[in-house]
Design a protein around this motif. Structure first.
Motif, short mmCIF file in Angstrom:
data_model
loop_
_atom_site.label_atom_id
_atom_site.label_comp_id
_atom_site.label_asym_id
_atom_site.label_seq_id
_atom_site.Cartn_x
_atom_site.Cartn_y
_atom_site.Cartn_z
N TYR A 168 180.79 -22.02 -31.32
CA TYR A 168 179.80 -23.03 -30.95
C TYR A 168 180.45 -24.42 -30.86
N GLU A 169 181.36 -24.70 -31.76
CA GLU A 169 182.06 -25.99 -31.71
C GLU A 169 182.83 -26.14 -30.39
N LYS A 221 172.27 -27.41 -33.27
CA LYS A 221 172.89 -26.09 -33.37
C LYS A 221 172.34 -25.08 -32.37
N GLU A 241 180.21 -20.30 -35.81
CA GLU A 241 180.47 -21.74 -35.89
C GLU A 241 181.64 -22.18 -35.02
N VAL A 254 172.11 -20.54 -26.30
CA VAL A 254 173.29 -20.45 -27.16
C VAL A 254 172.98 -21.09 -28.51
N ARG A 255 173.03 -20.28 -29.59
CA ARG A 255 172.79 -20.77 -30.95
C ARG A 255 174.05 -20.59 -31.79
N GLU A 256 174.27 -21.55 -32.68
CA GLU A 256 175.45 -21.48 -33.54
C GLU A 256 175.43 -20.23 -34.42
N PHE A 277 182.03 -24.51 -27.61
CA PHE A 277 181.01 -24.54 -26.57
C PHE A 277 180.43 -25.95 -26.37
#
Length: 498
Positions: free
Chosen positions: A100-101, A73, A97, A90-92, A103
Motif C-alpha cells: 500500500y505504501e 488507508k 502495508e 485498494v485497502r491497506e 501504491f
C-alpha cells in the motif's frame, strides 16, 4: 497568472518527480520494467456485463490508472484496459502495508496488475476489491485531462497513442474501421473472390492518373516507384485464369494533403472475368450498404449533419447529361475541339489548356459544376475516352466509355469500368497518354509494354472496380477528416527550436 516559463518549470519538476519515483523502486528491487508477463483473466466490459455470474469470483485485471481518489488507508482507482474502464478498491489491510505504501506513490498513467474479488460498492458501482496490486510500467509522462483546440488536434494525430488513451470515442472509430475492413472481405469472399497480393514497389506506377513516389534500388541500380494503384497486376491475374480477384492495401500518391487526401491511403480493387461495369455497380452499392448495416445497423448515416442513405439502388446519371443540365452546353454537338475550348473558356470561364479535347472539357465542366451537388449516392456514367485510358468504349458512342464513378457527399468513393481488353486500342490509348505527358501532364498514364503483352495473350471481358476505403470509412463513422480514421496519418515533422 503563471507565465509559460513558469508552467514549463512546474512541468519539468513533475516529470523529474516521476523519474525519482522510478529510481526509488529500482533501488529497492521493485523495478516494474523487469516484469514480462501477466496472466490476465478478465477485462472491464466482461466483468460489468457478466457481473451476476462473476460476483465474488477472484480475477486478475491489468490496465492504466486513469483516476485515483481517497486518502488514508483506502483508495479507489479507475483502471482502463482494452475494452474500457472499471473501478478497483485498494485497502491497506487487504494488500499489505508495504504494497500500500508503494501504491500511494503510483501516478496517473501508470500500468498496474490487480488481483481481487468482484463486488458492488454501496453506491452500486461494479468494482474489483484488490488483494494484490503490482506496478507493471511506470509512466514518465503526464497525461492531459482533455484535448481541445486546433493545436491539440494536431498533437492528437502526432501522438495517437495518447489520443487513444484519453479519448474513448477515437478508439471506437478504429474498432469500427476494423469491422468495416472485415465486412468488405466477408462480402467478397462470400461471392467467390480470391484475395491476392501484388507488388507495392514497381518500375512502372500505372493504373491511375497520379504522381508516384520515387525511390531507388541500390543493388539492381534501378529507379523504382511506389504503386499508385494495383489495377494492371490484378488484370494480369485475370489473364492467367483467376476469374475473380481482389486486393485491399496501401496505395501511395505524391499529391497534396487535405481532409480527404493522405499520401498513403487504403484502397481496394477487384476484377471479375465475364462481368461488366453494370455488374460492378451492383457490387458497389450492395457492398457499401452491407458494410453500413454491419457497423451501424442501418444504411442511413448522418455525416456531419447531412443524412445520406446508401440503400440500393443508387441514382444513375451520365456525365455528359449532368454537364448539359448544369451548363446548357452539349459539348459533343460542337463540331471542333477548338470551338469547344473557346466556349468553355468564354462562357463557362474554365481554365482551358490548348491540348484539351471535347472529352477533356466535359470532364472539367463536370468537376467544376456538378460534383458539388452529388450528396446522395450516385453513379456517374460514361466518362470521355480521353480521361479513361483503361476502359472499354461504349459500343453506341466511341467518344465515351462504359465507366462509372460513384459519388456520395460530393466525393468520389469508387471508380469502375468494363475493362479495355483490345491490345491494339490499349496501345493507342497509352501512346495518346504519352503525348499528354510530353505536353506537361505528369499524371498521364505511362506506357506498360508487359501489360499490353498480357492483353495480347488474351483478357476475357472483365469488370473492374476500385473503392476508396478510407473515404467510405469516413462516411460510415462520421469522421470529418481522413486523418481521423488513419491511425498514423502523414505529418510534417515538427521543427526543433534552437
Amino acid at each position: 497568472m503563471m507565465n509559460n516559463h513558469g508552467e514549463e518549470k512546474n512541468l519539468n519538476e513533475l516529470l523529474q518527480i516521476r523519474r525519482e519515483k522510478l529510481k526509488h523502486l529500482q533501488s529497492i528491487n521493485k523495478d516494474p520494467f523487469k516484469i514480462e508477463k501477466v496472466a490476465v483473466t478478465h477485462y472491464s466490459q466482461q466483468i460489468i456485463e457478466k457481473f451476476e455470474e462473476l460476483e465474488g469470483q477472484r480475477v486478475t485485471i491489468a490496465g492504466r490508472i486513469m483516476a485515483k481518489r481517497g486518502h488514508g488507508k483506502a483508495s479507489f482507482i479507475n483502471i482502463q484496459d482494452k475494452d474500457g474502464r472499471i473501478q478497483a478498491y485498494v485497502r491497506e489491510d487487504a494488500v499489505g502495508e508495504e504494497a500500500y505504501e508503494l501504491f500511494v506513490e503510483y501516478d496517473m498513467g501508470d500500468i498496474v496488475e490487480i488481483k481481487g474479488d468482484i463486488f458492488k460498492t454501496k453506491k452500486g458501482e461494479i468494482s474489483v476489491k484488490a488483494s494484490e496490486i503490482h506496478l507493471l510500467s511506470k509512466s514518465l509522462q503526464i497525461l492531459p485531462d482533455k484535448w481541445h483546440g486546433l493545436k491539440d488536434q494536431d498533437l492528437r494525430y502526432r501522438q495517437r497513442y495518447i489520443d487513444l488513451i484519453v479519448n474513448p470515442d477515437v478508439k471506437e472509430t478504429f474498432l469500427k474501421r476494423n469491422k468495416i475492413i472485415k465486412s468488405i472481405r466477408n462480402f467478397l469472399d462470400d461471392r467467390g473472390y480470391l484475395e491476392v497480393e501484388t507488388p507495392i514497389l514497381t518500375t512502372i506506377a500505372g493504373g491511375a492518373a497520379a504522381r508516384p513516389f520515387l525511390t531507388h534500388h541500390n543493388t539492381l541500380g534501378l529507379d523504382m516507384q511506389l504503386r499508385i494503384a494495383n489495377e494492371l497486376y490484378l488484370k494480369r491475374l485475370i489473364v492467367g485464369g483467376f476469374d475473380k480477384v481482389y486486393e485491399m492495401g496501401k496505395m501511395f500518391r505524391n499529391e497534396g494533403i487535405s481532409i480527404k487526401h493522405n499520401p498513403e491511403f487504403t484502397n481496394i480493387e477487384l476484377y471479375a472475368a465475364y462481368e461488366d461495369y453494370e455488374s460492378m455497380m451492383e457490387i458497389t452499392e450492395n457492398l457499401v450498404a452491407y458494410c453500413a448495416e454491419e457497423v451501424n445497423g442501418t444504411t442511413v448515416v448522418n455525416y456531419q449533419g447531412i443524412e445520406i442513405d446508401f440503400k440500393p439502388p443508387w441514382k444513375r446519371a451520365s456525365m455528359h447529361d449532368l454537364v448539359e443540365e448544369k451548363t446548357g452546353i452539349d459539348f459533343y454537338s460542337i463540331e471542333s475541339d477548338e470551338e469547344a475550348r473557346r466556349i468553355a473558356k468564354n462562357q463557362l470561364h474554365l481554365d482551358v489548356k490548348d491540348s484539351m479535347t471535347r472529352g477533356h472539357l466535359v470532364n472539367l465542366a463536370f468537376e467544376e459544376f456538378c460534383e458539388k451537388d452529388l450528396i446522395q449516392p450516385t453513379f456517374v456514367l460514361h466518362h470521355p475516352v480521353e480521361v479513361s485510358p483503361l476502359a472499354k468504349r461504349n459500343p453506341d458512342n466511341p467518344l465515351i466509355t462504359n465507366r462509372f464513378e460513384a459519388f456520395a457527399n460530393t466525393w468520389e468513393i469508387a471508380n469502375a469500368f468494363s475493362e479495355l481488353n483490345d491490345p491494339i486500342d490499349q496501345r493507342a490509348r497509352f501512346e495518346e497518354q504519352l503525348k499528354q505527358r510530353e505536353s506537361g501532364d505528369d499524371e498521364a498514364h505511362p506506357m506498360d509494354e508487359d501489360f499490353i503483352h498480357a492483353l495480347e495473350v488474351g483478357l476475357p471481358p472483365t469488370g473492374g472496380l476500385g473503392i476508396g476505403v478510407d473515404r467510405m470509412i469516413m462516411l460510415l463513422t462520421d469522421s470529418a477528416s481522413i486523418r481521423d480514421i488513419i491511425l498514423f496519418p502523414t505529418m510534417k515533422p515538427l521543427q526543433k527550436e534552437d
